[in-house]
Design a protein around this motif. Sequence first.
Motif: not given
Length: 596
Positions: A410, A447, A450-452, A454-457, A462, A497
């Motif tokens: 991150h 994981e 998936e986090d990038l 789903e949650n990255c702005m 992305k 996603s």
Amino acid sequence: MPELSESIQAIKEGAKEDRFTYLTILQYHVTSPEILPTLNEVLDQDAELTQEIGWDLVQMLLGIEGSGACLETVARLGNPREVVIKVMEALEGLAVAWNEVIVDVDEPGVVPDSNIPAKFITLLGMLAILHRRIETKYPSRFLGPSLVKVFEAYQPTPEMTASVINLVYSLSGRKRPPLPTRKSSINVANPDQDGDASKNAPDPEAEQEDPKEDAMQRKLLQSFVTSILQRYANAHDMLWSPRLLEVYNPKKVVPGRKTITEAFRQDEDLQQRDGVIGQLVALLRDLSLDKCPRDFIKSIFEGPSLTDPLAAFDDFSSVDDIHFSPGGAVCLIAYWIFSKDVFGSDSPEPEMHIFPDHALMLGRFLGREMKSEIISNPGIADALLAIGLGLEHRNLIKGPEDANLMAYHHNLTLISVFHPDIQVRNAATSFAGSRLHSEPDDQDRLEILEDLLENCMFASLKACAITWLKEEIITAKQEKLSNQFSSPEVIERLQYSLFPDMLSLNETSSGGADGALVDFWAQNRLFLLQVANFAYLLFAGFPDLVPAGMGAAVGQRFVEPLVAAAERLQGNDGAQVDDRMQLGILVDRLRSLGLQ
């Protein structure tokens, strides 16, 4: 204004008067460079006079062009304890003057007052002489405050940095001359090294120095130089991490295009940057900061968060109270790695690993205000990347403690988004991808992706996540692996996603310029183009990974509304040529899937 001959006579004859009267005479007659040789002759010939009034002349002379010789005489013959106080006051005035006028300068890197660097250089030349003259039990009590004032007035221009280097060489005992191997900073006056030290008057209040003072002064100078190193690296694009990438991966360099490494070898200004950093690091080596043990590494991420470690000089009672600049220490380690791998230097090897040491460094420097930290400290961010790349190249990955790959990745991706230099951003992206693919646990890799997604702005990140996902799938196929990326479950898990619901695009206006649609494209085009390419690879190249029935669902919720919106944007009269071209590629790629 008095005539020159009248002023010369007054300065010569006035020396016979009492000191207060003579100072009044000087204030009236010393107004132009032409009178300075006469004054210097008087000061040089009457050491007792200079000792008594020298400190009163610092501010009077500093503003007159060509006063360097007179001020050198004041530094050699004046009372060193009194004159050093006036020099510190003058440095404080330069810092205030710089801050007052810098707000009126729009162009970064422009010196607002051309006289400030010259005054700074003159004052540092005086300090070098004065501190070598002061003989007291605790010389660090004079040195600490002086270094604080120097640092406050310092700006990372070539001339001012060269003056700082000269000062520290003088105060450290000048164990060796500046390194000649690469271009150094430009030459500036250095009266302590080039002048006649035999003219120095003894300290009238001389005392025997405390045996512990040598270590105190050395640590103060180490702290000071690491602070200068941090400020210089933040102000100049050193591009350590992009250059290391070129050295480590020569096959990825585009043939025929000048590399960053070549640019630094050929451009005089860029060579000068390397030379200045090299000299600062050489100073630290002369000051015995020439090893990178585990304790030194831990002090960076476990020590106090100090942006200016010299500011608390009043509280220094022992060597342990004095700290390095944490950011300067990071730049030092980065340069050790960089210079060994690029220049073949004999720099020390850091006793550290990516996990946990480098991960803790990243977390300590980025903190909570990650965006502002990266933007305001671009040199430290570049240095952190260079350290990570160097450790990876040495296969120094995991130490004895556990690693948090998610947090580490991150932080790397944040540098790839916020760093002001695109070449450093690219290096961060490359390193983040390399670290992701090198993680042995495929569940951890999935994981993170998936986090990038789903949650990255940030659309650019992305898009990177999709590229990394594609690379994982291709590797699993080519190497016939059985892991998280080799079965349809990975697409089933990520499908919403990867191919989000775009039906809301149908509600936008179908005619004329649609501001909402234009904004949507501007914010998401990098992601959408990468998704289209990934979809083509997935449905055309790896149909066995597509879950049953997903194609029709993706066509309905994602492809159809997106194609319709893209075609409306193509017909927008305000669309740029590049946008139309990219929209055309997007439409063609999505239609080729046959999901509409």
